[in-house]
Design an enzyme around this catalytic site. Structure first.
Site, short mmCIF file in Angstrom:
data_model
loop_
_atom_site.label_atom_id
_atom_site.label_comp_id
_atom_site.label_asym_id
_atom_site.label_seq_id
_atom_site.Cartn_x
_atom_site.Cartn_y
_atom_site.Cartn_z
N LYS A 6 81.81 74.22 89.29
CA LYS A 6 82.99 74.42 90.13
C LYS A 6 82.80 73.79 91.50
CE LYS A 6 83.17 79.04 88.08
NZ LYS A 6 81.72 79.26 87.98
N ALA A 26 78.21 76.48 94.48
CA ALA A 26 77.96 77.50 95.50
C ALA A 26 76.87 78.51 95.10
CB ALA A 26 79.25 78.25 95.80
N TYR A 27 76.49 78.55 93.83
CA TYR A 27 75.47 79.53 93.39
C TYR A 27 74.08 79.02 93.79
CZ TYR A 27 79.16 81.10 90.11
OH TYR A 27 80.33 81.53 89.54
N SER A 28 73.26 79.74 94.58
CA SER A 28 73.53 81.05 95.13
C SER A 28 73.24 80.98 96.64
CB SER A 28 72.65 82.09 94.45
OG SER A 28 71.30 81.56 94.36
N GLY A 83 73.52 75.39 95.14
CA GLY A 83 73.05 74.37 94.20
C GLY A 83 71.85 74.79 93.39
#
Length: 314
Positions: A88, A53-55, A64
């Site tokens: 995660k 999920a970043y960012s 990604g």
């Protein structure tokens, strides 16, 4: 050479400071990110934390970005086998939640971005209580059996769901969580201490706390009357308003002064000394921010210093 810490019951051995990858591809561009990763590795660091999920919250990003930067760095340095890579699943738009198909397809995407055939530590980012723990654990176990994931872990989960997950793993002989990533620091203790910490301790899980520096508040740079140019200034400055925040800052100032250490180092050393904690997570946008974080590996606080900080943060 800093001695590595064993991550719970797993075979993973990790540096006592986990480098947070949330800033890579966000407030740190690729060159800055590579410089930070190089400096961390040069200091003996081997534990990097990211998430699919970043960012995605940054305008123009889709998620990604952090994994992609880390993947390019691993490829260019040829050091994949030296680095414990944690990522995660569950919070990326398009791959939200923890249904079995979501876990499997999100893992494939993470592997592709990281440019690797395996993830060392794979966390469920946020528990998804609409999915039975049996389905989540079975999907994670399949990734382990396929060799795509070495160890599994959980973040943002209740003690009750954690216990149910561990019980199912043990009953069925499936992969079992070895670590927990809780929100935990000197100004946020009830987010981990109590039932969740007790469950982790009983099960032999390692804690790898996030927000270890309370969005920068525990670096000491936020003071009454100061403005800090940071994407996270708002949440950090909020702690200044509380009595606890002021007490903690005063105690950190005193210990740091006595030890000739940075305030951030002392805050991380307190966290690293807590029961179950293997390695706090902290991120650095620039190489200049790294030394204070890395110094946690060499700072052992006395019982008296720890008691002072613990009392101030109560």
């Amino acid at each position: 050479m800093t001695s590595l810490r064993k991550l719970g019951s797993s075979s993973l051995q990790v540096f006592p400071l986990c480098l947070g990858g949330n800033v890579f591809g966000w407030t740190a561009d690729e060159d800055q990110s590579f410089a930070v990763l190089d400096a961390y590795a040069a200091a003996g660091g081997n534990f990097v934390d990211t998430a699919d999920a970043y960012s995605h919250w940054v305008p123009g990003n889709e998620g990604g970005e952090s994994e992609t930067v880390i993947g390019k760095w691993l490829a260019s340095r040829g050091n994949r086998s030296d680095v414990v890579v944690a990522t995660k699943v569950g919070a990326l738009p398009g791959y939200k939640g923890l249904s079995a198909p979501t876990i499997k397809s999100a893992a494939e995407e993470s592997l592709r971005r990281l440019g690797t055939d395996h993830i060392d530590l794979y966390y469920t980012h946020f528990d998804d209580e609409t999915v039975p723990v049996e389905e989540i654990i079975t999907a994670l176990d399949e990734l382990v059996k396929e060799g795509k994931v070495r160890e599994i872990a959980a973040s943002n989960i209740s003690a009750e769901r954690l216990r149910a997950s561990l019980a199912f793993s043990e009953r069925e002989g499936l992969a079992r969580y070895v670590a927990l990533q809780p929100h935990y620091n000197l100004v946020s203790r009830d987010t981990y201490e109590g039932e969740l910490q007790d469950t982790a301790a009983e099960a032999g899980l390692a804690a790898v706390p996030y927000y270890a520096l309370a969005s920068g508040f525990l670096t000491g740079k936020y003071r009454p009357g100061t403005t800090v140019d940071s994407a996270r200034a708002g949440s950090a400055a909020g702690h200044l308003e509380s009595e606890r925040g002021q007490r903690v800052l005063a105690a950190l100032d005193a210990v740091a002064r006595d030890r000739g250490a940075e305030i951030a180092t002392v805050a991380l050393a307190w966290l690293a000394s807590r029961p179950t904690v293997a390695a706090p997570i902290a991120s650095a946008r620039t190489v200049g921010q790294l030394p204070a974080l890395l110094a946690v590996a060499g700072l052992q606080l006395t019982d008296e210093e720890l008691a002072t900080l613990t009392a101030a943060s109560a």
